[in-house]
Design a protein around this motif. Sequence first.
Motif, PDB file in Angstrom:
ATOM      1  N   VAL A  70      44.458  31.889  29.080  1.00 20.20           N
ATOM      2  CA  VAL A  70      43.608  32.975  29.565  1.00 20.20           C
ATOM      3  C   VAL A  70      42.620  33.377  28.470  1.00 20.20           C
ATOM      4  CG1 VAL A  70      43.590  35.422  30.277  1.00 20.20           C
ATOM      5  CG2 VAL A  70      45.286  33.841  31.225  1.00 20.20           C
ATOM      6  N   VAL A  71      41.358  33.543  28.851  1.00 18.99           N
ATOM      7  CA  VAL A  71      40.305  33.974  27.937  1.00 18.99           C
ATOM      8  C   VAL A  71      39.983  35.431  28.236  1.00 18.99           C
ATOM      9  CG1 VAL A  71      37.883  33.669  27.305  1.00 18.99           C
ATOM     10  CG2 VAL A  71      39.337  31.663  27.692  1.00 18.99           C
ATOM     11  N   LEU A  72      40.198  36.278  27.245  1.00 18.41           N
ATOM     12  CA  LEU A  72      39.859  37.708  27.349  1.00 18.41           C
ATOM     13  C   LEU A  72      38.918  38.019  26.200  1.00 18.41           C
ATOM     14  CD1 LEU A  72      43.483  38.187  27.782  1.00 18.41           C
ATOM     15  CD2 LEU A  72      42.116  39.749  29.121  1.00 18.41           C
ATOM     16  N   ARG A  73      37.730  38.491  26.518  1.00 19.47           N
ATOM     17  CA  ARG A  73      36.775  38.862  25.484  1.00 19.47           C
ATOM     18  C   ARG A  73      37.232  40.153  24.804  1.00 19.47           C
ATOM     19  NH1 ARG A  73      33.781  34.624  24.224  1.00 19.47           N
ATOM     20  NH2 ARG A  73      31.682  35.084  24.893  1.00 19.47           N
ATOM     21  N   PRO A  74      36.869  40.349  23.535  1.00 22.95           N
ATOM     22  CA  PRO A  74      37.349  41.518  22.812  1.00 22.95           C
ATOM     23  C   PRO A  74      36.846  42.849  23.355  1.00 22.95           C
ATOM     24  CG  PRO A  74      35.837  40.237  21.450  1.00 22.95           C
ATOM     25  CD  PRO A  74      36.092  39.449  22.689  1.00 22.95           C
ATOM     26  N   SER A  75      35.777  42.845  24.112  1.00 21.92           N
ATOM     27  CA  SER A  75      35.222  44.100  24.636  1.00 21.92           C
ATOM     28  C   SER A  75      35.845  44.530  25.969  1.00 21.92           C
ATOM     29  CB  SER A  75      33.703  43.982  24.789  1.00 21.92           C
ATOM     30  OG  SER A  75      33.378  42.882  25.612  1.00 21.92           O
ATOM     31  N   VAL A  76      36.815  43.767  26.479  1.00 23.56           N
ATOM     32  CA  VAL A  76      37.509  44.135  27.714  1.00 23.56           C
ATOM     33  C   VAL A  76      38.253  45.460  27.495  1.00 23.56           C
ATOM     34  CG1 VAL A  76      39.375  43.478  29.294  1.00 23.56           C
ATOM     35  CG2 VAL A  76      37.758  41.748  28.493  1.00 23.56           C
ATOM     36  N   GLN A  77      38.184  46.360  28.499  1.00 25.96           N
ATOM     37  CA  GLN A  77      38.891  47.647  28.471  1.00 25.96           C
ATOM     38  C   GLN A  77      40.043  47.587  29.467  1.00 25.96           C
ATOM     39  OE1 GLN A  77      37.670  49.769  25.637  1.00 25.96           O
ATOM     40  NE2 GLN A  77      38.607  51.128  27.091  1.00 25.96           N
ATOM     41  N   ILE A  78      41.253  47.846  29.004  1.00 30.40           N
ATOM     42  CA  ILE A  78      42.424  47.832  29.873  1.00 30.40           C
ATOM     43  C   ILE A  78      43.152  49.158  29.701  1.00 30.40           C
ATOM     44  CG2 ILE A  78      44.600  46.681  30.415  1.00 30.40           C
ATOM     45  CD1 ILE A  78      43.145  44.190  28.953  1.00 30.40           C
ATOM     46  N   THR A  79      43.306  49.892  30.777  1.00 34.82           N
ATOM     47  CA  THR A  79      43.908  51.215  30.696  1.00 34.82           C
ATOM     48  C   THR A  79      45.400  51.131  30.383  1.00 34.82           C
ATOM     49  OG1 THR A  79      42.284  51.927  32.326  1.00 34.82           O
ATOM     50  CG2 THR A  79      44.076  53.455  31.849  1.00 34.82           C
ATOM     51  N   TYR A  80      46.158  50.444  31.230  1.00 37.34           N
ATOM     52  CA  TYR A  80      47.605  50.306  31.058  1.00 37.34           C
ATOM     53  C   TYR A  80      47.975  48.830  31.225  1.00 37.34           C
ATOM     54  CZ  TYR A  80      47.278  55.287  32.286  1.00 37.34           C
ATOM     55  OH  TYR A  80      46.933  56.610  32.357  1.00 37.34           O
ATOM     56  N   ILE A 121      38.206  36.591  31.569  1.00 37.46           N
ATOM     57  CA  ILE A 121      37.797  37.980  31.740  1.00 37.46           C
ATOM     58  C   ILE A 121      36.672  38.218  30.743  1.00 37.46           C
ATOM     59  CG2 ILE A 121      38.528  40.376  31.838  1.00 37.46           C
ATOM     60  CD1 ILE A 121      40.102  38.493  33.769  1.00 37.46           C
ATOM     61  N   GLY A 122      35.467  38.490  31.253  1.00 37.64           N
ATOM     62  CA  GLY A 122      34.248  38.512  30.445  1.00 37.64           C
ATOM     63  C   GLY A 122      34.015  39.788  29.660  1.00 37.64           C
ATOM     64  N   ASP A 123      32.917  39.767  28.914  1.00 36.61           N
ATOM     65  CA  ASP A 123      32.528  40.895  28.070  1.00 36.61           C
ATOM     66  C   ASP A 123      32.331  42.173  28.877  1.00 36.61           C
ATOM     67  OD1 ASP A 123      32.327  39.778  25.385  1.00 36.61           O
ATOM     68  OD2 ASP A 123      30.701  38.557  26.211  1.00 36.61           O
ATOM     69  N   ASP A 124      32.817  43.269  28.321  1.00 37.57           N
ATOM     70  CA  ASP A 124      32.634  44.617  28.874  1.00 37.57           C
ATOM     71  C   ASP A 124      33.229  44.808  30.263  1.00 37.57           C
ATOM     72  OD1 ASP A 124      31.196  45.558  26.566  1.00 37.57           O
ATOM     73  OD2 ASP A 124      29.488  44.390  27.291  1.00 37.57           O
ATOM     74  N   ALA A 153      40.579  31.931  37.800  1.00 36.74           N
ATOM     75  CA  ALA A 153      39.663  32.938  38.325  1.00 36.74           C
ATOM     76  C   ALA A 153      38.769  33.434  37.189  1.00 36.74           C
ATOM     77  CB  ALA A 153      40.443  34.101  38.928  1.00 36.74           C
ATOM     78  N   VAL A 154      37.595  33.935  37.549  1.00 36.41           N
ATOM     79  CA  VAL A 154      36.667  34.478  36.557  1.00 36.41           C
ATOM     80  C   VAL A 154      36.232  35.863  37.004  1.00 36.41           C
ATOM     81  CG1 VAL A 154      34.411  34.215  35.453  1.00 36.41           C
ATOM     82  CG2 VAL A 154      35.801  32.183  35.931  1.00 36.41           C
ATOM     83  N   VAL A 155      36.359  36.820  36.081  1.00 35.85           N
ATOM     84  CA  VAL A 155      35.802  38.156  36.270  1.00 35.85           C
ATOM     85  C   VAL A 155      34.713  38.269  35.215  1.00 35.85           C
ATOM     86  CG1 VAL A 155      36.233  40.635  36.301  1.00 35.85           C
ATOM     87  CG2 VAL A 155      38.008  39.047  37.107  1.00 35.85           C
ATOM     88  N   SER A 156      33.463  38.189  35.650  1.00 38.84           N
ATOM     89  CA  SER A 156      32.333  38.113  34.725  1.00 38.84           C
ATOM     90  C   SER A 156      31.997  39.460  34.097  1.00 38.84           C
ATOM     91  CB  SER A 156      31.101  37.563  35.445  1.00 38.84           C
ATOM     92  OG  SER A 156      31.328  36.232  35.856  1.00 38.84           O
ATOM     93  N   GLN A 157      31.147  39.389  33.089  1.00 38.96           N
ATOM     94  CA  GLN A 157      30.782  40.534  32.256  1.00 38.96           C
ATOM     95  C   GLN A 157      30.355  41.738  33.085  1.00 38.96           C
ATOM     96  OE1 GLN A 157      29.285  37.560  32.229  1.00 38.96           O
ATOM     97  NE2 GLN A 157      27.079  37.800  32.436  1.00 38.96           N
ATOM     98  N   ARG A 158      30.735  42.899  32.544  1.00 35.03           N
ATOM     99  CA  ARG A 158      30.399  44.221  33.072  1.00 35.03           C
ATOM    100  C   ARG A 158      30.979  44.508  34.457  1.00 35.03           C
ATOM    101  NH1 ARG A 158      25.749  42.520  30.892  1.00 35.03           N
ATOM    102  NH2 ARG A 158      24.582  42.482  32.833  1.00 35.03           N
ATOM    103  N   ASP A 191      43.701  33.167  43.345  1.00 37.29           N
ATOM    104  CA  ASP A 191      43.272  32.009  42.560  1.00 37.29           C
ATOM    105  C   ASP A 191      41.853  31.573  42.922  1.00 37.29           C
ATOM    106  OD1 ASP A 191      45.904  32.014  41.657  1.00 37.29           O
ATOM    107  OD2 ASP A 191      46.488  30.222  42.774  1.00 37.29           O
ATOM    108  N   GLU A 192      41.186  31.025  41.913  1.00 40.29           N
ATOM    109  CA  GLU A 192      39.893  30.345  42.079  1.00 40.29           C
ATOM    110  C   GLU A 192      38.782  31.244  42.611  1.00 40.29           C
ATOM    111  OE1 GLU A 192      40.723  26.788  44.341  1.00 40.29           O
ATOM    112  OE2 GLU A 192      42.425  26.324  43.047  1.00 40.29           O
ATOM    113  N   CYS A 193      38.875  32.527  42.335  1.00 44.36           N
ATOM    114  CA  CYS A 193      37.800  33.454  42.693  1.00 44.36           C
ATOM    115  C   CYS A 193      36.847  33.596  41.517  1.00 44.36           C
ATOM    116  CB  CYS A 193      38.362  34.832  43.040  1.00 44.36           C
ATOM    117  SG  CYS A 193      39.213  34.882  44.619  1.00 44.36           S
ATOM    118  N   TRP A 194      35.617  33.920  41.828  1.00 42.46           N
ATOM    119  CA  TRP A 194      34.638  34.231  40.791  1.00 42.46           C
ATOM    120  C   TRP A 194      33.947  35.530  41.169  1.00 42.46           C
ATOM    121  CZ3 TRP A 194      29.194  31.708  40.383  1.00 42.46           C
ATOM    122  CH2 TRP A 194      28.495  32.290  39.304  1.00 42.46           C
ATOM    123  N   LEU A 195      34.110  36.534  40.331  1.00 41.52           N
ATOM    124  CA  LEU A 195      33.377  37.780  40.464  1.00 41.52           C
ATOM    125  C   LEU A 195      32.242  37.694  39.460  1.00 41.52           C
ATOM    126  CD1 LEU A 195      36.156  38.422  41.742  1.00 41.52           C
ATOM    127  CD2 LEU A 195      35.937  40.719  40.839  1.00 41.52           C
TER     128      LEU A 195
END
Length: 172
Positions: free
Chosen positions: A50-60, A72-75, A90-95, A121-125
């Motif tokens: 899994v690729v998580l950019r350092p600017s990802v915000q995760i509450t819990y 999981i992209g930037d911001d 799956a990809v969750v793109s920046q912002r 699986d295999e979704c792209w946001l």
Amino acid sequence: MPGNFRGKPGWYVQLWWIVQALLFHPSPQIMYGWRRFLLRTFGAKIGKGVVLRPSVQITYPWKLTIGDYSWIGDDVVLYTLGEIAIGSNAVVSQRSYLCTGSHDFLKSTFDIFSKPIVIHDECWLATDVFVGPGVTINKGIVIGARSSVYKNIDAVPGVYKGNPVARTADRS
């Protein structure tokens, strides 16, 4: 706020926020394994690669599941008042913003609530997508940039875009 809403004691939540600020966010881009380790330490279920950019915000993080080889992209904001499950590849793109919670504006007490989000699986946001509480997005769905998803998308794979999203006939 309902009792035990966070799923962990207040001191544990604060500890996560300190770790996120001091160890997760400042880590170099290439330290994906380090960020996976930190999230797993706090109870997230994170698959391999899994690729998580350092600017990802995760509450819990203890309310987060991400399948193998997802990005999981930037911001990106993963507002995990409720559970968020993101499938494999799956990809969750920046912002983008996945929001599991809101307030009941029909009550004078403005009660907070949460509903889970499931991205199969295999979704792209694409860039800057908003996904609201209680939404499930079926396998293979593409959500176009700057789109907003307020209801489940359980139809056949395809491209959806707009506010609110609607299926498009083309791939533009």
